[in-house]
Design a protein around this motif. Structure first.
Motif, PDB file in Angstrom:
ATOM      1  N   GLY A   1       0.789  -1.230   0.000  1.00  0.00           N
ATOM      2  CA  GLY A   1       0.000   0.000   0.000  1.00  0.00           C
ATOM      3  C   GLY A   1       0.817   1.273   0.000  1.00  0.00           C
ATOM      4  N   ASP A   2       1.994   1.249   0.639  1.00  0.00           N
ATOM      5  CA  ASP A   2       2.761   2.484   0.722  1.00  0.00           C
ATOM      6  C   ASP A   2       3.496   2.821  -0.573  1.00  0.00           C
ATOM      7  OD1 ASP A   2       5.596   1.221   2.689  1.00  0.00           O
ATOM      8  OD2 ASP A   2       4.565   0.443   0.923  1.00  0.00           O
ATOM      9  N   SER A   3       3.519   1.906  -1.541  1.00  0.00           N
ATOM     10  CA  SER A   3       4.222   2.217  -2.783  1.00  0.00           C
ATOM     11  C   SER A   3       3.265   2.669  -3.898  1.00  0.00           C
ATOM     12  CB  SER A   3       5.033   1.009  -3.253  1.00  0.00           C
ATOM     13  OG  SER A   3       4.164  -0.024  -3.643  1.00  0.00           O
ATOM     14  N   LEU A   4       1.968   2.720  -3.620  1.00  0.00           N
ATOM     15  CA  LEU A   4       1.026   3.219  -4.614  1.00  0.00           C
ATOM     16  C   LEU A   4       1.064   4.749  -4.613  1.00  0.00           C
ATOM     17  CD1 LEU A   4      -1.978   0.832  -3.913  1.00  0.00           C
ATOM     18  CD2 LEU A   4      -0.416   0.745  -5.848  1.00  0.00           C
ATOM     19  N   PRO A   5       0.910   5.370  -5.780  1.00  0.00           N
ATOM     20  CA  PRO A   5       1.016   6.830  -5.839  1.00  0.00           C
ATOM     21  C   PRO A   5      -0.093   7.540  -5.066  1.00  0.00           C
ATOM     22  CG  PRO A   5       0.330   5.939  -7.960  1.00  0.00           C
ATOM     23  CD  PRO A   5       0.645   4.774  -7.074  1.00  0.00           C
ATOM     24  N   THR A   6       0.267   8.627  -4.436  1.00  0.00           N
ATOM     25  CA  THR A   6      -0.689   9.459  -3.700  1.00  0.00           C
ATOM     26  C   THR A   6      -0.391  10.932  -3.969  1.00  0.00           C
ATOM     27  OG1 THR A   6       0.714   9.394  -1.741  1.00  0.00           O
ATOM     28  CG2 THR A   6      -1.068   7.785  -1.837  1.00  0.00           C
ATOM     29  N   GLU A   7      -0.334  11.280  -5.251  1.00  0.00           N
ATOM     30  CA  GLU A   7      -0.040  12.663  -5.624  1.00  0.00           C
ATOM     31  C   GLU A   7      -1.212  13.578  -5.285  1.00  0.00           C
ATOM     32  OE1 GLU A   7       1.185  12.986  -9.718  1.00  0.00           O
ATOM     33  OE2 GLU A   7       2.621  11.346  -9.510  1.00  0.00           O
ATOM     34  N   PRO A   8      -0.934  14.808  -4.882  1.00  0.00           N
ATOM     35  CA  PRO A   8      -2.018  15.742  -4.582  1.00  0.00           C
ATOM     36  C   PRO A   8      -2.758  16.156  -5.860  1.00  0.00           C
ATOM     37  CG  PRO A   8       0.111  16.825  -4.360  1.00  0.00           C
ATOM     38  CD  PRO A   8       0.387  15.381  -4.647  1.00  0.00           C
ATOM     39  N   PHE A   9      -4.027  16.496  -5.714  1.00  0.00           N
ATOM     40  CA  PHE A   9      -4.833  16.982  -6.832  1.00  0.00           C
ATOM     41  C   PHE A   9      -5.881  17.926  -6.258  1.00  0.00           C
ATOM     42  CE2 PHE A   9      -6.850  13.201  -5.214  1.00  0.00           C
ATOM     43  CZ  PHE A   9      -8.210  13.476  -5.255  1.00  0.00           C
ATOM     44  N   ASN A  10      -6.514  18.699  -7.142  1.00  0.00           N
ATOM     45  CA  ASN A  10      -7.527  19.640  -6.653  1.00  0.00           C
ATOM     46  C   ASN A  10      -8.904  19.285  -7.217  1.00  0.00           C
ATOM     47  OD1 ASN A  10      -7.750  20.774  -9.264  1.00  0.00           O
ATOM     48  ND2 ASN A  10      -6.060  22.180  -8.842  1.00  0.00           N
TER      49      ASN A  10
ATOM     50  N   ARG B   1      -8.403   7.192  -9.935  1.00  0.00           N
ATOM     51  CA  ARG B   1      -7.149   6.883  -9.229  1.00  0.00           C
ATOM     52  C   ARG B   1      -5.971   6.881 -10.196  1.00  0.00           C
ATOM     53  NH1 ARG B   1      -9.142   1.968  -5.221  1.00  0.00           N
ATOM     54  NH2 ARG B   1     -10.018   3.318  -3.591  1.00  0.00           N
ATOM     55  N   GLY B   2      -6.167   6.307 -11.374  1.00  0.00           N
ATOM     56  CA  GLY B   2      -5.093   6.248 -12.362  1.00  0.00           C
ATOM     57  C   GLY B   2      -4.749   7.608 -12.934  1.00  0.00           C
ATOM     58  N   LYS B   3      -5.758   8.359 -13.355  1.00  0.00           N
ATOM     59  CA  LYS B   3      -5.524   9.653 -13.996  1.00  0.00           C
ATOM     60  C   LYS B   3      -5.012  10.710 -13.017  1.00  0.00           C
ATOM     61  CE  LYS B   3      -6.849   8.838 -18.253  1.00  0.00           C
ATOM     62  NZ  LYS B   3      -5.970   8.976 -19.398  1.00  0.00           N
ATOM     63  N   LEU B   4      -5.458  10.636 -11.757  1.00  0.00           N
ATOM     64  CA  LEU B   4      -5.018  11.626 -10.764  1.00  0.00           C
ATOM     65  C   LEU B   4      -3.794  11.145  -9.985  1.00  0.00           C
ATOM     66  CD1 LEU B   4      -8.542  12.698  -9.455  1.00  0.00           C
ATOM     67  CD2 LEU B   4      -6.984  14.059 -10.860  1.00  0.00           C
ATOM     68  N   HIS B   5      -3.332   9.929 -10.281  1.00  0.00           N
ATOM     69  CA  HIS B   5      -2.149   9.348  -9.626  1.00  0.00           C
ATOM     70  C   HIS B   5      -2.283   9.370  -8.108  1.00  0.00           C
ATOM     71  CE1 HIS B   5      -0.318   9.388 -13.572  1.00  0.00           C
ATOM     72  NE2 HIS B   5      -0.586  10.673 -13.657  1.00  0.00           N
ATOM     73  N   ASN B   6      -3.464   8.951  -7.626  1.00  0.00           N
ATOM     74  CA  ASN B   6      -3.680   8.933  -6.186  1.00  0.00           C
ATOM     75  C   ASN B   6      -4.603   7.765  -5.834  1.00  0.00           C
ATOM     76  OD1 ASN B   6      -4.630   9.433  -3.502  1.00  0.00           O
ATOM     77  ND2 ASN B   6      -3.908  11.541  -3.724  1.00  0.00           N
ATOM     78  N   HIS B   7      -4.052   6.768  -5.167  1.00  0.00           N
ATOM     79  CA  HIS B   7      -4.824   5.564  -4.839  1.00  0.00           C
ATOM     80  C   HIS B   7      -5.519   5.648  -3.484  1.00  0.00           C
ATOM     81  CE1 HIS B   7      -3.971   2.933  -8.294  1.00  0.00           C
ATOM     82  NE2 HIS B   7      -2.994   3.813  -8.456  1.00  0.00           N
ATOM     83  N   ASP B   8      -5.513   6.825  -2.867  1.00  0.00           N
ATOM     84  CA  ASP B   8      -6.258   7.034  -1.623  1.00  0.00           C
ATOM     85  C   ASP B   8      -7.678   7.522  -1.905  1.00  0.00           C
ATOM     86  OD1 ASP B   8      -4.055   6.299  -0.153  1.00  0.00           O
ATOM     87  OD2 ASP B   8      -3.420   8.345   0.275  1.00  0.00           O
ATOM     88  N   ILE B   9      -8.002   7.775  -3.169  1.00  0.00           N
ATOM     89  CA  ILE B   9      -9.311   8.321  -3.531  1.00  0.00           C
ATOM     90  C   ILE B   9     -10.420   7.315  -3.220  1.00  0.00           C
ATOM     91  CG2 ILE B   9     -10.764   9.109  -5.453  1.00  0.00           C
ATOM     92  CD1 ILE B   9      -8.187  10.060  -6.825  1.00  0.00           C
ATOM     93  N   VAL B  10     -11.459   7.811  -2.584  1.00  0.00           N
ATOM     94  CA  VAL B  10     -12.674   7.024  -2.350  1.00  0.00           C
ATOM     95  C   VAL B  10     -13.875   7.895  -2.736  1.00  0.00           C
ATOM     96  CG1 VAL B  10     -11.752   5.536  -0.527  1.00  0.00           C
ATOM     97  CG2 VAL B  10     -12.783   7.705   0.072  1.00  0.00           C
ATOM     98  N   ILE B  11     -14.976   7.232  -3.077  1.00  0.00           N
ATOM     99  CA  ILE B  11     -16.205   7.945  -3.404  1.00  0.00           C
ATOM    100  C   ILE B  11     -17.212   7.660  -2.301  1.00  0.00           C
ATOM    101  CG2 ILE B  11     -18.106   8.212  -5.039  1.00  0.00           C
ATOM    102  CD1 ILE B  11     -16.168   7.303  -7.248  1.00  0.00           C
TER     103      ILE B  11
END
Length: 136
Positions: free
Chosen positions: A12-21, A85-95
């Motif tokens: 889990g810690d190696s998945l991308p979590t880049e910031p986005f707006n 998650r793929g396009k925003l490079h952030n795997h912490d996203i939830v809906i």
């Protein structure tokens, strides 16, 4: 001898979590909804466009009018979640979906209603109409 297929899962810690707006998220949200429309998946696209989602951290909050709509949306939301998650490079996203039965979505049916809705989105439309002396 059986062939074994190993599925590699990243920790889990190696998945991308880049910031986005919120703007980035909304652009991709609407792009995905349009792609669904183009594929003939109008119901899911309609659910996505009922209300604009709101971003709270990495949680996308969507308000839907009733429980059955929520359940149908959740059934089709895995592809959307993977896309975001793929396009925003952030795997912490939830809906997160909230049901608000008091919310009534008003659809524009007459040309005047459509014009008023578009004018809300872009006030310059009124200037264009007046400049060229256009009818609604």
């Amino acid at each position: 001898m059986e062939a074994q297929h190993a599925i590699q899962v990243k920790p889990g810690d190696s998945l991308p979590t880049e910031p986005f707006n919120e703007t980035d998220m909304l652009l991709l949200w609407n792009k995905f909804a349009q792609r669904l429309m183009d594929q003939g998946k109008r119901l899911m696209a309609t659910y996505m466009q009922m209300n604009d989602p709101v971003l709270k951290g990495t949680t996308i909050v969507l308000e839907l009018p009733n429980q059955s709509t929520k359940e149908e949306f959740q059934t089709g939301s895995n592809e959307l979640l993977g896309y975001l998650r793929g396009k925003l490079h952030n795997h912490d996203i939830v809906i997160e979906i909230h049901v608000n039965e008091a919310t009534e979505t008003k659809y524009a049916f007459t040309p005047q209603e459509k014009y008023e809705r578009l004018k809300q989105i872009n006030p310059n439309l009124d200037l264009l109409r007046k400049t060229f002396d256009l009818d609604v």
